[in-house]
Design a protein around this motif. Structure first.
Motif, PDB file in Angstrom:
ATOM      1  N   UNK A  62       0.820  -1.215   0.000  1.00  0.00           N
ATOM      2  CA  UNK A  62       0.000   0.000   0.000  1.00  0.00           C
ATOM      3  C   UNK A  62       0.852   1.264   0.000  1.00  0.00           C
ATOM      4  N   UNK A  63       2.035   1.196   0.616  1.00  0.00           N
ATOM      5  CA  UNK A  63       2.940   2.355   0.631  1.00  0.00           C
ATOM      6  C   UNK A  63       3.760   2.468  -0.649  1.00  0.00           C
ATOM      7  N   UNK A  64       3.818   1.395  -1.409  1.00  0.00           N
ATOM      8  CA  UNK A  64       4.696   1.371  -2.583  1.00  0.00           C
ATOM      9  C   UNK A  64       4.131   2.131  -3.776  1.00  0.00           C
ATOM     10  N   UNK A  65       2.878   2.466  -3.731  1.00  0.00           N
ATOM     11  CA  UNK A  65       2.233   3.104  -4.879  1.00  0.00           C
ATOM     12  C   UNK A  65       1.482   4.356  -4.441  1.00  0.00           C
ATOM     13  N   UNK A  72      -4.563  -0.451  -4.880  1.00  0.00           N
ATOM     14  CA  UNK A  72      -5.407  -1.644  -4.828  1.00  0.00           C
ATOM     15  C   UNK A  72      -4.733  -2.802  -5.547  1.00  0.00           C
ATOM     16  N   UNK A  73      -4.155  -2.533  -6.693  1.00  0.00           N
ATOM     17  CA  UNK A  73      -3.463  -3.578  -7.452  1.00  0.00           C
ATOM     18  C   UNK A  73      -2.270  -4.109  -6.648  1.00  0.00           C
ATOM     19  N   UNK A  74      -1.521  -3.232  -6.021  1.00  0.00           N
ATOM     20  CA  UNK A  74      -0.356  -3.662  -5.230  1.00  0.00           C
ATOM     21  C   UNK A  74      -0.790  -4.527  -4.049  1.00  0.00           C
ATOM     22  N   UNK A  75      -1.854  -4.124  -3.357  1.00  0.00           N
ATOM     23  CA  UNK A  75      -2.333  -4.912  -2.206  1.00  0.00           C
ATOM     24  C   UNK A  75      -2.916  -6.244  -2.657  1.00  0.00           C
ATOM     25  N   UNK A  76      -3.620  -6.234  -3.779  1.00  0.00           N
ATOM     26  CA  UNK A  76      -4.162  -7.487  -4.320  1.00  0.00           C
ATOM     27  C   UNK A  76      -3.011  -8.419  -4.690  1.00  0.00           C
ATOM     28  N   UNK A  77      -2.006  -7.884  -5.354  1.00  0.00           N
ATOM     29  CA  UNK A  77      -0.834  -8.688  -5.726  1.00  0.00           C
ATOM     30  C   UNK A  77      -0.125  -9.236  -4.499  1.00  0.00           C
ATOM     31  N   UNK A  78      -0.013  -8.419  -3.462  1.00  0.00           N
ATOM     32  CA  UNK A  78       0.642  -8.879  -2.229  1.00  0.00           C
ATOM     33  C   UNK A  78      -0.101 -10.056  -1.618  1.00  0.00           C
ATOM     34  N   UNK A 107      -6.599 -13.706  17.320  1.00  0.00           N
ATOM     35  CA  UNK A 107      -5.389 -13.268  16.612  1.00  0.00           C
ATOM     36  C   UNK A 107      -5.638 -13.131  15.121  1.00  0.00           C
ATOM     37  N   UNK A 108      -6.372 -14.060  14.547  1.00  0.00           N
ATOM     38  CA  UNK A 108      -6.671 -13.973  13.122  1.00  0.00           C
ATOM     39  C   UNK A 108      -7.576 -12.780  12.824  1.00  0.00           C
ATOM     40  N   UNK A 109      -8.520 -12.517  13.698  1.00  0.00           N
ATOM     41  CA  UNK A 109      -9.386 -11.337  13.524  1.00  0.00           C
ATOM     42  C   UNK A 109      -8.561 -10.060  13.619  1.00  0.00           C
ATOM     43  N   UNK A 110      -7.623 -10.035  14.556  1.00  0.00           N
ATOM     44  CA  UNK A 110      -6.772  -8.853  14.700  1.00  0.00           C
ATOM     45  C   UNK A 110      -5.910  -8.649  13.452  1.00  0.00           C
ATOM     46  N   UNK A 111      -5.468  -9.731  12.811  1.00  0.00           N
ATOM     47  CA  UNK A 111      -4.662  -9.577  11.598  1.00  0.00           C
ATOM     48  C   UNK A 111      -5.488  -8.950  10.484  1.00  0.00           C
ATOM     49  N   UNK A 112      -6.725  -9.381  10.349  1.00  0.00           N
ATOM     50  CA  UNK A 112      -7.592  -8.778   9.340  1.00  0.00           C
ATOM     51  C   UNK A 112      -7.823  -7.308   9.671  1.00  0.00           C
ATOM     52  N   UNK A 113      -8.026  -6.997  10.939  1.00  0.00           N
ATOM     53  CA  UNK A 113      -8.210  -5.599  11.353  1.00  0.00           C
ATOM     54  C   UNK A 113      -6.967  -4.770  11.058  1.00  0.00           C
ATOM     55  N   UNK A 114      -5.794  -5.358  11.253  1.00  0.00           N
ATOM     56  CA  UNK A 114      -4.552  -4.644  10.942  1.00  0.00           C
ATOM     57  C   UNK A 114      -4.478  -4.308   9.455  1.00  0.00           C
ATOM     58  N   UNK A 115      -4.911  -5.233   8.612  1.00  0.00           N
ATOM     59  CA  UNK A 115      -4.918  -4.963   7.170  1.00  0.00           C
ATOM     60  C   UNK A 115      -5.972  -3.928   6.822  1.00  0.00           C
ATOM     61  N   UNK A 116      -7.128  -3.993   7.460  1.00  0.00           N
ATOM     62  CA  UNK A 116      -8.167  -2.984   7.244  1.00  0.00           C
ATOM     63  C   UNK A 116      -7.632  -1.612   7.654  1.00  0.00           C
ATOM     64  N   UNK A 117      -6.945  -1.548   8.788  1.00  0.00           N
ATOM     65  CA  UNK A 117      -6.343  -0.282   9.228  1.00  0.00           C
ATOM     66  C   UNK A 117      -5.354   0.241   8.185  1.00  0.00           C
ATOM     67  N   UNK A 118      -4.561  -0.659   7.606  1.00  0.00           N
ATOM     68  CA  UNK A 118      -3.584  -0.248   6.598  1.00  0.00           C
ATOM     69  C   UNK A 118      -4.278   0.319   5.363  1.00  0.00           C
ATOM     70  N   UNK A 119      -5.384  -0.298   4.962  1.00  0.00           N
ATOM     71  CA  UNK A 119      -6.135   0.215   3.814  1.00  0.00           C
ATOM     72  C   UNK A 119      -6.738   1.572   4.153  1.00  0.00           C
ATOM     73  N   UNK A 120      -7.292   1.719   5.351  1.00  0.00           N
ATOM     74  CA  UNK A 120      -7.847   3.017   5.773  1.00  0.00           C
ATOM     75  C   UNK A 120      -6.764   4.090   5.756  1.00  0.00           C
ATOM     76  N   UNK A 121      -5.581   3.747   6.235  1.00  0.00           N
ATOM     77  CA  UNK A 121      -4.466   4.703   6.210  1.00  0.00           C
ATOM     78  C   UNK A 121      -4.124   5.087   4.783  1.00  0.00           C
TER      79      UNK A 121
END
Length: 186
Positions: A62-65, A72-78, A107-121
């Protein structure tokens, strides 16, 4: 940890016994128990390691582009790269048979939340912006589901094609969203 990752990723949590991990690692049970309180503790440590790898790859992508569609393409590719290059990892993170165990589920829910936070950022939105959070949650879920289905189906199309199809689906949906939703949903 590598041995435990291999065994849990191949056998799953419930079909694994500590002897399997010890045999793979070529260590005795007392050595494993000196570092981990039991199978669940070891499993959580392994999941944590793989979850961190997924979340880190999402944040970097998400930071690379710049620009929404390129991000979106970078995160999908990742996400597709994660399931493609780390077959044991994705099973532990996206398809864990121990998801019913409360600490694993949390822990798995928190990982998804961390990714959601990254997308929001990446969208330059605060995490408490419900609309942005809803969109981010949908995107992370779509990427995860599409990548998992692609790999579980035996990679029926080239990864680049699967990524593009996922991006097209997500981007098409986003471009149809109203810029300013009505206050009552009508």
């Amino acid at each position: 940890m590598a041995a435990a990752s291999e065994v849990f990723g191949r056998r799953g949590y419930y079909a694994t016994v500590m002897e399997h991990v010890c045999e793979q690692a070529r260590v005795s049970k007392p050595i494993v128990y000196a570092h981990f309180p039991g199978k669940l503790g070891l499993y959580l440590a392994v999941v944590e390691m793989h979850v961190d790898a997924w979340v880190d790859s999402m944040r970097k992508a998400l930071r690379s582009e710049t620009g929404s569609e390129r991000r979106m393409r970078a995160a999908t590719s990742a996400t597709f790269d994660f399931v493609d290059r780390r077959p044991r990892s994705y099973r532990l993170v996206f398809a864990s048979d121990a998801g019913g165990e409360p600490p694993v589920r949390r822990r798995l829910a928190r990982s998804a939340e961390d990714c959601v936070d990254a997308v929001c950022e990446a969208m330059n939105r605060e995490g408490n912006d419900f609309r942005a959070r809803m969109v981010a949650t949908g995107l992370v879920g779509a990427w995860q589901a599409a990548a998992t289905d692609w790999v579980e189906s035996g990679r029926p199309v080239a990864k680049a094609d699967a990524v593009e199809a996922t991006v097209a689906m997500c981007w098409s949906g986003l471009t149809r969203m109203p810029v300013h939703p009505s206050p009552h949903g009508s």
